[in-house]
Design a protein around this motif. Sequence first.
Motif, PDB file in Angstrom:
ATOM      1  N   VAL A 106      -4.039   6.253   8.919  1.00 14.67           N
ATOM      2  CA  VAL A 106      -3.597   7.405   9.702  1.00 14.67           C
ATOM      3  C   VAL A 106      -3.731   7.151  11.207  1.00 14.67           C
ATOM      4  O   VAL A 106      -2.831   7.472  11.985  1.00 14.67           O
ATOM      5  CB  VAL A 106      -4.386   8.663   9.300  1.00 14.67           C
ATOM      6  CG1 VAL A 106      -4.016   9.850  10.187  1.00 14.67           C
ATOM      7  CG2 VAL A 106      -4.130   9.004   7.835  1.00 14.67           C
ATOM      8  N   ALA A 107      -4.849   6.577  11.617  1.00 15.79           N
ATOM      9  CA  ALA A 107      -5.110   6.403  13.051  1.00 15.79           C
ATOM     10  C   ALA A 107      -4.494   5.139  13.619  1.00 15.79           C
ATOM     11  O   ALA A 107      -4.055   5.123  14.777  1.00 15.79           O
ATOM     12  CB  ALA A 107      -6.615   6.408  13.308  1.00 15.79           C
ATOM     13  N   PHE A 108      -4.471   4.078  12.808  1.00 15.00           N
ATOM     14  CA  PHE A 108      -4.077   2.780  13.349  1.00 15.00           C
ATOM     15  C   PHE A 108      -2.829   2.183  12.700  1.00 15.00           C
ATOM     16  O   PHE A 108      -2.427   1.067  13.032  1.00 15.00           O
ATOM     17  CB  PHE A 108      -5.250   1.799  13.224  1.00 15.00           C
ATOM     18  CG  PHE A 108      -6.497   2.275  13.923  1.00 15.00           C
ATOM     19  CD1 PHE A 108      -6.517   2.454  15.295  1.00 15.00           C
ATOM     20  CD2 PHE A 108      -7.642   2.567  13.200  1.00 15.00           C
ATOM     21  CE1 PHE A 108      -7.664   2.901  15.953  1.00 15.00           C
ATOM     22  CE2 PHE A 108      -8.799   3.012  13.833  1.00 15.00           C
ATOM     23  CZ  PHE A 108      -8.806   3.179  15.221  1.00 15.00           C
ATOM     24  N   GLY A 109      -2.201   2.915  11.775  1.00 17.85           N
ATOM     25  CA  GLY A 109      -0.951   2.461  11.192  1.00 17.85           C
ATOM     26  C   GLY A 109      -1.061   1.254  10.288  1.00 17.85           C
ATOM     27  O   GLY A 109      -0.082   0.521  10.101  1.00 17.85           O
ATOM     28  N   ALA A 110      -2.231   1.048   9.707  1.00 17.32           N
ATOM     29  CA  ALA A 110      -2.413  -0.080   8.797  1.00 17.32           C
ATOM     30  C   ALA A 110      -1.864   0.269   7.416  1.00 17.32           C
ATOM     31  O   ALA A 110      -1.896   1.422   6.991  1.00 17.32           O
ATOM     32  CB  ALA A 110      -3.893  -0.434   8.689  1.00 17.32           C
ATOM     33  N   PRO A 135       8.822  -1.761   2.525  1.00 16.40           N
ATOM     34  CA  PRO A 135       9.313  -0.548   3.189  1.00 16.40           C
ATOM     35  C   PRO A 135       8.502   0.709   2.879  1.00 16.40           C
ATOM     36  O   PRO A 135       8.597   1.691   3.605  1.00 16.40           O
ATOM     37  CB  PRO A 135      10.744  -0.407   2.635  1.00 16.40           C
ATOM     38  CG  PRO A 135      11.120  -1.761   2.162  1.00 16.40           C
ATOM     39  CD  PRO A 135       9.850  -2.383   1.680  1.00 16.40           C
ATOM     40  N   PHE A 136       7.697   0.678   1.817  1.00 13.98           N
ATOM     41  CA  PHE A 136       6.979   1.881   1.389  1.00 13.98           C
ATOM     42  C   PHE A 136       5.475   1.808   1.610  1.00 13.98           C
ATOM     43  O   PHE A 136       4.764   2.774   1.326  1.00 13.98           O
ATOM     44  CB  PHE A 136       7.261   2.140  -0.097  1.00 13.98           C
ATOM     45  CG  PHE A 136       8.718   2.262  -0.433  1.00 13.98           C
ATOM     46  CD1 PHE A 136       9.453   3.366  -0.030  1.00 13.98           C
ATOM     47  CD2 PHE A 136       9.366   1.260  -1.141  1.00 13.98           C
ATOM     48  CE1 PHE A 136      10.801   3.481  -0.338  1.00 13.98           C
ATOM     49  CE2 PHE A 136      10.708   1.363  -1.456  1.00 13.98           C
ATOM     50  CZ  PHE A 136      11.438   2.476  -1.041  1.00 13.98           C
ATOM     51  N   ARG A 137       4.979   0.691   2.118  1.00  9.89           N
ATOM     52  CA  ARG A 137       3.530   0.475   2.146  1.00  9.89           C
ATOM     53  C   ARG A 137       2.800   1.416   3.110  1.00  9.89           C
ATOM     54  O   ARG A 137       1.690   1.861   2.826  1.00  9.89           O
ATOM     55  CB  ARG A 137       3.223  -0.988   2.483  1.00  9.89           C
ATOM     56  CG  ARG A 137       3.661  -1.953   1.391  1.00  9.89           C
ATOM     57  CD  ARG A 137       3.369  -3.396   1.763  1.00  9.89           C
ATOM     58  NE  ARG A 137       1.941  -3.692   1.754  1.00  9.89           N
ATOM     59  CZ  ARG A 137       1.252  -4.040   0.672  1.00  9.89           C
ATOM     60  NH1 ARG A 137       1.856  -4.103  -0.508  1.00  9.89           N
ATOM     61  NH2 ARG A 137      -0.032  -4.303   0.745  1.00  9.89           N
ATOM     62  N   LEU A 138       3.402   1.747   4.233  1.00 12.47           N
ATOM     63  CA  LEU A 138       2.708   2.573   5.221  1.00 12.47           C
ATOM     64  C   LEU A 138       2.411   3.972   4.698  1.00 12.47           C
ATOM     65  O   LEU A 138       1.319   4.508   4.899  1.00 12.47           O
ATOM     66  CB  LEU A 138       3.537   2.662   6.510  1.00 12.47           C
ATOM     67  CG  LEU A 138       2.929   3.524   7.626  1.00 12.47           C
ATOM     68  CD1 LEU A 138       1.567   2.978   8.061  1.00 12.47           C
ATOM     69  CD2 LEU A 138       3.883   3.606   8.812  1.00 12.47           C
ATOM     70  N   HIS A 139       3.384   4.564   4.007  1.00 11.00           N
ATOM     71  CA  HIS A 139       3.230   5.958   3.565  1.00 11.00           C
ATOM     72  C   HIS A 139       2.866   6.099   2.085  1.00 11.00           C
ATOM     73  O   HIS A 139       2.705   7.218   1.597  1.00 11.00           O
ATOM     74  CB  HIS A 139       4.528   6.727   3.817  1.00 11.00           C
ATOM     75  CG  HIS A 139       4.861   6.905   5.266  1.00 11.00           C
ATOM     76  ND1 HIS A 139       3.946   7.338   6.193  1.00 11.00           N
ATOM     77  CD2 HIS A 139       6.026   6.703   5.945  1.00 11.00           C
ATOM     78  CE1 HIS A 139       4.521   7.410   7.387  1.00 11.00           C
ATOM     79  NE2 HIS A 139       5.772   7.025   7.260  1.00 11.00           N
ATOM     80  N   ALA A 140       2.749   4.990   1.374  1.00 11.02           N
ATOM     81  CA  ALA A 140       2.579   5.055  -0.083  1.00 11.02           C
ATOM     82  C   ALA A 140       1.400   5.917  -0.506  1.00 11.02           C
ATOM     83  O   ALA A 140       1.517   6.742  -1.420  1.00 11.02           O
ATOM     84  CB  ALA A 140       2.432   3.647  -0.665  1.00 11.02           C
ATOM     85  N   ALA A 148       9.990   9.339  -1.257  1.00 12.89           N
ATOM     86  CA  ALA A 148      10.357   9.322   0.161  1.00 12.89           C
ATOM     87  C   ALA A 148      11.480  10.309   0.448  1.00 12.89           C
ATOM     88  O   ALA A 148      11.504  10.950   1.509  1.00 12.89           O
ATOM     89  CB  ALA A 148      10.774   7.911   0.572  1.00 12.89           C
ATOM     90  N   ALA A 149      12.404  10.445  -0.478  1.00 13.65           N
ATOM     91  CA  ALA A 149      13.499  11.407  -0.295  1.00 13.65           C
ATOM     92  C   ALA A 149      12.966  12.833  -0.278  1.00 13.65           C
ATOM     93  O   ALA A 149      13.457  13.685   0.470  1.00 13.65           O
ATOM     94  CB  ALA A 149      14.535  11.236  -1.407  1.00 13.65           C
ATOM     95  N   ASN A 180     -10.104   3.203   4.658  1.00 17.33           N
ATOM     96  CA  ASN A 180      -8.671   3.017   4.435  1.00 17.33           C
ATOM     97  C   ASN A 180      -7.849   4.162   5.008  1.00 17.33           C
ATOM     98  O   ASN A 180      -6.778   3.944   5.581  1.00 17.33           O
ATOM     99  CB  ASN A 180      -8.383   2.867   2.937  1.00 17.33           C
ATOM    100  CG  ASN A 180      -8.637   1.471   2.426  1.00 17.33           C
ATOM    101  OD1 ASN A 180      -8.690   0.517   3.187  1.00 17.33           O
ATOM    102  ND2 ASN A 180      -8.788   1.345   1.116  1.00 17.33           N
ATOM    103  N   VAL A 181      -8.337   5.398   4.854  1.00 17.54           N
ATOM    104  CA  VAL A 181      -7.620   6.551   5.407  1.00 17.54           C
ATOM    105  C   VAL A 181      -7.529   6.435   6.925  1.00 17.54           C
ATOM    106  O   VAL A 181      -6.462   6.619   7.517  1.00 17.54           O
ATOM    107  CB  VAL A 181      -8.299   7.875   5.016  1.00 17.54           C
ATOM    108  CG1 VAL A 181      -7.659   9.042   5.765  1.00 17.54           C
ATOM    109  CG2 VAL A 181      -8.199   8.113   3.518  1.00 17.54           C
ATOM    110  N   VAL A 182      -8.659   6.146   7.575  1.00 20.42           N
ATOM    111  CA  VAL A 182      -8.681   6.053   9.036  1.00 20.42           C
ATOM    112  C   VAL A 182      -7.789   4.914   9.511  1.00 20.42           C
ATOM    113  O   VAL A 182      -7.032   5.062  10.485  1.00 20.42           O
ATOM    114  CB  VAL A 182     -10.120   5.882   9.543  1.00 20.42           C
ATOM    115  CG1 VAL A 182     -10.137   5.633  11.057  1.00 20.42           C
ATOM    116  CG2 VAL A 182     -10.946   7.119   9.213  1.00 20.42           C
TER     117      VAL A 182
END
Length: 217
Positions: free
Chosen positions: A128-132, A170-175, A14-15, A123-125
């Motif tokens: 990226v599209a819905f913030g899951a 805290p890292f799940r959205l962008h992991a 993340a850094a 999973n990608v859609v």
Amino acid sequence: MTPDQVVDLFSRLAADDPAPETELQSVNTYTLLVAVVLSAQATDAGVNKATRDLFADVRTPAQMVALGEDGLKRHIRTIGLFNTKAKNVIALSQALIDEHGGEVPADRDALERLPGVGRKTANVVMNVAFGAETFAVDTHIFRVCNRTGLAPGKTPAKVEAGLEAVVPGPFRLHAHHWLILHGRYVCKARRPDCWRCSIADLCRFEPKTPAPALKTA
């Protein structure tokens, strides 16, 4: 990895890249879905090149159906498996019209029922599209998770389940984007750049790849 090591790993990624994004280019949720379907066994750069002109004119399922399978093939023939992908994109576009009012559903199960859409694409859609908080396990994530010991598994499903279990809130959205980009540019398939890897000391991969030797005159 211990829970503390997992936090450390994602904190470092993340850094390095606080707000990672998909490298696939799109203009809306529908074109994102199409781009992800086209990206199977193809590079993002190759898909972007093929869809640049396509998405300038075709941005809705109705426009894609009107273009037709042959018209779509002319745009994407540089992409691997373009015949099958063209057939699936036209079919999924018709399904969106018939079953979802021309809109991409914000539901993973509904996405997976569309022609040519597997779990990774869904999973990608969703992410990226819905913030899951989903984990799209491609070849890069599969490699990084097994090499590092973050979420080892013999199948993408096992790796996905492992990530679900170990990635903290805290890292799940962008992991999944951090892991994809790390695998694409640092933890490469044939020769990982361990010498410039920010998480090398947390990784169980051995032997670590040394820095390339400096050329002498």
